[in-house]
Scaffold this motif. Structure first.
Motif, mmCIF file in Angstrom:
data_model
loop_
_atom_site.group_PDB
_atom_site.id
_atom_site.type_symbol
_atom_site.label_atom_id
_atom_site.label_comp_id
_atom_site.label_asym_id
_atom_site.label_seq_id
_atom_site.Cartn_x
_atom_site.Cartn_y
_atom_site.Cartn_z
ATOM 1 N N VAL A 1 0.853 -1.179 0.000
ATOM 2 C CA VAL A 1 0.000 0.000 0.000
ATOM 3 C C VAL A 1 0.894 1.235 0.000
ATOM 4 C CG1 VAL A 1 -1.758 1.250 1.297
ATOM 5 C CG2 VAL A 1 -1.790 -1.231 1.241
ATOM 6 N N ALA A 2 0.550 2.185 -0.835
ATOM 7 C CA ALA A 2 1.308 3.436 -0.882
ATOM 8 C C ALA A 2 1.202 4.151 0.465
ATOM 9 C CB ALA A 2 0.776 4.329 -1.990
ATOM 10 N N PRO A 3 2.263 4.818 0.900
ATOM 11 C CA PRO A 3 2.221 5.508 2.200
ATOM 12 C C PRO A 3 1.076 6.513 2.327
ATOM 13 C CG PRO A 3 4.453 5.448 1.370
ATOM 14 C CD PRO A 3 3.566 4.916 0.264
ATOM 15 N N SER A 4 0.703 7.166 1.235
ATOM 16 C CA SER A 4 -0.379 8.150 1.316
ATOM 17 C C SER A 4 -1.719 7.486 1.628
ATOM 18 C CB SER A 4 -0.476 8.936 0.012
ATOM 19 O OG SER A 4 -0.773 8.061 -1.068
ATOM 20 N N VAL A 5 -1.876 6.242 1.245
ATOM 21 C CA VAL A 5 -3.127 5.522 1.505
ATOM 22 C C VAL A 5 -3.201 5.077 2.957
ATOM 23 C CG1 VAL A 5 -4.479 3.482 0.849
ATOM 24 C CG2 VAL A 5 -3.270 4.774 -0.891
ATOM 25 N N ARG A 6 -2.050 4.883 3.579
ATOM 26 C CA ARG A 6 -2.006 4.417 4.969
ATOM 27 C C ARG A 6 -2.404 5.493 5.967
ATOM 28 N NH1 ARG A 6 3.351 0.611 5.403
ATOM 29 N NH2 ARG A 6 2.720 -0.815 3.761
#
Length: 74
Positions: free
Chosen positions: A61-66
């Protein structure tokens, strides 16, 4: 009182949904790990190479989604 009860139920449901997603991600990544191991170890690596099996990527998962969204109520 009813709004508080509904909000608590929503929080529980969101937590359950996040837990199910995390479990599915672990299950998928575990299967990818096992598949990669089979493709890389002898003697199954011979079969994998002969039939063109290729390693798959892990689910990430991309960090921005986390990031947890900021929700304000009230």
């Amino acid at each position: 009182m009813k709004a508080d009860k509904n909000f608590l139920e929503l929080q529980r449901e969101l937590t359950n949904t996040e837990d199910r997603i995390q479990g599915a991600r672990r299950f998928y990544n575990g299967n990818v790990r096992d598949y990669r191991n089979k493709c890389e170890t002898f003697p199954s690596s011979i079969i994998a190479g002969a039939f063109g099996f290729e390693a798959h990527d892990y689910f990430q998962v991309a960090p921005s989604v986390r990031e947890v969204p900021n929700a304000q109520f009230g």
